[in-house]
Design an enzyme around this catalytic site. Structure first.
Site, PDB file in Angstrom:
ATOM      1  N   ASP A 163       0.844  -1.200   0.000  1.00  0.00           N
ATOM      2  CA  ASP A 163       0.000   0.000   0.000  1.00  0.00           C
ATOM      3  C   ASP A 163       0.883   1.256   0.000  1.00  0.00           C
ATOM      4  OD1 ASP A 163      -2.154   1.737   0.119  1.00  0.00           O
ATOM      5  OD2 ASP A 163      -2.400   1.556   2.281  1.00  0.00           O
ATOM      6  N   HIS A 206      -2.046   0.006  11.871  1.00  0.00           N
ATOM      7  CA  HIS A 206      -1.905  -1.390  11.470  1.00  0.00           C
ATOM      8  C   HIS A 206      -0.447  -1.732  11.209  1.00  0.00           C
ATOM      9  CE1 HIS A 206      -3.266   1.245   8.078  1.00  0.00           C
ATOM     10  NE2 HIS A 206      -2.066   0.909   7.634  1.00  0.00           N
ATOM     11  N   ASP A 306      -0.449   8.558  10.679  1.00  0.00           N
ATOM     12  CA  ASP A 306      -1.278   8.048   9.584  1.00  0.00           C
ATOM     13  C   ASP A 306      -2.601   7.477  10.104  1.00  0.00           C
ATOM     14  OD1 ASP A 306      -1.518   7.084   6.751  1.00  0.00           O
ATOM     15  OD2 ASP A 306      -1.525   5.137   7.766  1.00  0.00           O
ATOM     16  N   GLU A 348      -3.249  12.851  10.385  1.00  0.00           N
ATOM     17  CA  GLU A 348      -3.913  12.635   9.095  1.00  0.00           C
ATOM     18  C   GLU A 348      -5.380  12.292   9.355  1.00  0.00           C
ATOM     19  OE1 GLU A 348      -4.654  10.037   5.205  1.00  0.00           O
ATOM     20  OE2 GLU A 348      -4.048   9.107   7.078  1.00  0.00           O
ATOM     21  N   HIS A 415      -0.504  12.380  -2.157  1.00  0.00           N
ATOM     22  CA  HIS A 415      -0.360  11.039  -2.731  1.00  0.00           C
ATOM     23  C   HIS A 415      -1.696  10.294  -2.792  1.00  0.00           C
ATOM     24  CE1 HIS A 415      -0.639  10.396   1.494  1.00  0.00           C
ATOM     25  NE2 HIS A 415      -0.712   9.100   1.330  1.00  0.00           N
TER      26      HIS A 415
HETATM   27  C1  GLC Z   1      -3.474   6.874   4.877  1.00  0.00           C
HETATM   28  C2  GLC Z   1      -2.554   7.042   3.688  1.00  0.00           C
HETATM   29  C3  GLC Z   1      -3.010   6.160   2.582  1.00  0.00           C
HETATM   30  C4  GLC Z   1      -3.026   4.730   3.066  1.00  0.00           C
HETATM   31  C5  GLC Z   1      -3.828   4.577   4.373  1.00  0.00           C
HETATM   32  C6  GLC Z   1      -3.596   3.248   5.020  1.00  0.00           C
HETATM   33  O1  GLC Z   1      -4.753   7.274   4.592  1.00  0.00           O
HETATM   34  O2  GLC Z   1      -2.517   8.383   3.304  1.00  0.00           O
HETATM   35  O3  GLC Z   1      -2.194   6.300   1.461  1.00  0.00           O
HETATM   36  O4  GLC Z   1      -3.594   3.911   2.086  1.00  0.00           O
HETATM   37  O5  GLC Z   1      -3.456   5.557   5.317  1.00  0.00           O
HETATM   38  O6  GLC Z   1      -2.396   3.220   5.734  1.00  0.00           O
END
Ligand code: GLC
Length: 659
Positions: A163, A206, A306, A348, A415
């Site tokens: 990911d 995670h 995150d 985030e 991103h």
């Molecule tokens: C956040 C990141 C994203 C990712 C997700 C899972 O939202 O910006 O890119 O897929 O976390 O970790």
């Protein structure tokens, strides 16, 4: 306070001693205290000496609250004592240069709110190849006026199940292809010498299924299973599914994954290979904090937490933004302030404003230092597609009315996809419906509707709900890709104008602007991800292309697209750096223009005033403003101007400063 600290400190030590005794006796608990974790084997606590005075003082400041919250969540004094001792250890291990920066920043807590802060985010491999190569490119970063770089995820992650690096298999190891922990330390030190701050992702919701804990859990080790959410059958997962929304409804449907080899379901809110950590287990919290401090000690200035709203799970809820999440973030803030107060927390939270704002905490009990201005970002693109600034003005009014302590990270693209999280209640009042409007925006930005010149792709288009998100670079969304493909000089000029205007407007907002690497030279969508089976299903890779250094050479040639864009952005960056009215704490407001396509914003700080006008239409417009309370100068041309009935060219803008 000193007395209080002594008592509780000693009390914690007693807990620690008791725990050590238990371990010696070989009594193992079913959950929580993992045997394989090095941090548990701490040296005996030394008496606070001169050397760790700063640590002792900071701990004294936060100890009671930290302990209170910890006990409220975990009720485990042993584990709290362990946390305190490890905080001290990480403090001791922190190098002196970083400790000096900590002291400096503690004495100037507003250090990051200045008008010269400009960020850039990039993938190490896309930007330069390796960490060492990034070090070699720091001159370019300086040329971009950037003094904060966000290194996209670089920790160990399994190829093909990463990911984009957000599935971490080892929090203490850099992906080999990118470098090593030593390279990271060298890069951060080199950045600091040039006054550049370094940001990294702390992916705490995670781990990858390849993480050591996950592997042990998969083998049926109860101790490690308790660090995740394991279920023998689908009865509880099915109950969760009734209330928990889906993050990736198309690319990774559902919130659980069946593991046939171990006969269990495991909770996987994101991709099936990203296993949600169970923060009910204090061992998870402690170990993740140790990882956080370990990384902080490598010279990180900004930790992007995150997916933070997701970290606490509770049946019958949406498992988003639960109160315990705030307890954890508040604890993280205190832990950082005790061990490494030079660090900023960037949360985030890609959600609507009422969910984002609580992550700032309160003035007395702050949580994150910075948050993404996500609704403003989405509303900006809505404004591009509708040429109607009313919703944006309303959104900016909300942001402008917030306490000045709140610092937002402003951006046009990042991103991730654009989720179209707009204020649909307001739009409904204008007869605009959420579903059809999202459809319009997605059509517009794919280039199908509304006289659009944009290019890009849908993301996670959900056939059931009709919902879809959008991916594409700023340049492609502004029309640079289409104009380039069609070799249409006039269209290219127009696209560049829109792109520059959007940056100028972003720079005028309060907070820290962050460029997405490549945007400074107008990099367009990269369709090559479709040829890579590991990436093909995830259209976010369309805007994650490699930096084109050949094109970047053109920044010296003002007759090229890259040269024009780079030069004009540079001019704006320099204005922002020069004019103190751009500091985060300035007064900001919007002004009615009587013209639906023109946004007007004002900033005022210590006697200085600036008026910005932005035309979101492809036609010339007049802003019916009457702000001529003195003489004004156009910051771009130096010419005298009057902020009164201003004619603004198509996709043009003005920055007018009161003399
Ligand atoms: C956040 C990141 C994203 C990712 C997700 C899972 O939202 O910006 O890119 O897929 O976390 O970790």
């Amino acid at each position: 306070m000193g007395e209080m600290l002594k008592t509780t400190w000693e009390e914690d030590s007693v807990f620690r001693t008791r725990k050590a005794g238990k371990e010696k006796a070989g009594r193992k608990k079913a959950a929580g205290n993992g045997a394989g974790d090095t941090e548990k084997r701490m040296p005996a606590k030394e008496n606070p000496s001169e050397k760790n005075q700063a640590f002792v003082a900071r701990l004294a400041k936060h100890h009671d609250e930290l302990r209170w919250l910890y006990m409220e969540l975990y009720g485990n004094g042993d584990m709290f004592a362990e946390l305190c001792h490890n905080m001290e250890r990480f403090y001791r291990e922190r190098n002196n240069v970083l400790k000096d920066t900590d002291l400096y920043r503690e004495s100037r807590p507003d250090w990051y709110k200045s008008n010269d802060m400009l960020g850039m985010m990039f993938y190490i491999d896309n930007f330069a190849g390796t960490m060492q190569a990034v070090e070699d490119r720091l001159d370019y970063i300086e040329q971009c006026n950037v003094n904060y770089i966000h290194l996209m995820p670089f920790l160990d992650t399994p190829a093909g199940r990463s990911d984009g690096g957000y599935a971490v298999s080892d929090f203490r190891k850099v992906q080999e292809r990118l470098g090593s922990m030593e390279d990271l330390e060298s890069l951060t030190a080199a950045c600091h010498k040039k006054g550049i701050n370094v940001c990294m992702d702390f992916v705490m919701n995670h781990t990858s299924e390849d993480h050591e804990w996950a592997r042990k859990a998969r083998q049926g080790d109860g101790e490690y299973m308790s660090r995740y959410f394991f279920y023998e059958d689908d009865s509880i997962p099915a109950r969760y599914e009734q209330t928990v929304p889906q993050v990736f409804p198309t690319t990774a449907p559902g919130n659980f994954t069946w593991l046939p080899d171990c006969g269990h379901y495991v909770m996987t809110t994101f991709y099936p290979y990203q296993w949600d950590l169970n923060y009910r287990n204090p061992r998870v919290f402690n170990e993740m904090m140790y990882n956080f401090l370990f990384l902080a000690n490598k010279g990180i200035d900004i930790m992007r937490i995150d997916a933070v709203p997701y970290i606490w799970k509770e049946l019958h809820t949406s498992c988003r933004n639960l109160p315990q999440v705030h307890t954890i973030v508040r604890m993280m803030r205190m832990i950082a302030e005790i061990v490494c107060p030079g660090i900023l927390l960037l949360g985030e939270v890609v959600m609507e404003p009422e969910k984002v704002l609580p992550y700032f905490g309160t003035v007395e009990k702050p949580e994150c230092h910075m948050l993404y201005n996500v609704t403003t970002m989405a509303t900006t693109w809505h404004t591009v597609a509708t040429r109607d600034v009313r919703l944006l003005k309303r959104q900016l009014d909300i942001v402008n009315a917030l306490p000045k302590d709140y610092v937002f990270l402003n951006y046009l693209r990042c991103h991730d996809d654009i989720g179209w999280g707009l204020d649909y209640n307001t739009l409904r009042g204008e007869g605009i419906r959420e579903r059809s409007h999202k459809q319009y925006l997605n059509d517009y930005f794919q280039g199908y509707a509304g006289g659009s010149n944009s290019r890009g792709e849908l993301y996670n288009a959900d056939p059931v709900t009709g919902d879809a998100r959008f991916c594409g670079t700023t340049a492609s969304m502004c029309g640079i890709e289409k104009a380039g493909f069609e070799q249409d000089g006039e269209a290219m000029e127009k696209a560049i104008r829109l792109d520059v205007m959007l940056h100028a407007y972003m720079f005028l907002q309060s907070g820290i602007p962050v460029l997405y690497s490549g945007d400074e030279i107008g990099q367009v969508n990269d369709y090559s991800y479709k040829d890579n089976p590991d990436k093909a299903a995830d259209s976010r890779y369309i805007h994650r292309g490699a930096m084109n250094w050949e094109l970047a050479e053109n920044i010296r040639r003002p007759d090229t697209v890259e040269g024009k864009l780079f030069g004009r952005l540079k001019e704006l960056e320099e204005i922002r750096k020069r004019e103190k009215v751009f500091v985060s704490g300035a007064d900001t407001w919007t002004i009615e223009t009587g013209e639906q396509s023109v946004l007007c914003m004002g900033r005022y700080y210590e006697g200085e005033k600036i008026i910005g006008l932005f035309n979101f239409s492809e036609y010339e417009k007049t802003a019916w403003i009457h702000e001529a309370d003195g003489r004004y100068v156009d910051l771009l041309t130096g010419a005298d101007v009057r902020p009164e009935e201003v004619r603004i060219p198509a996709y043009g803008f003005y920055l007018m400063k009161k003399k």
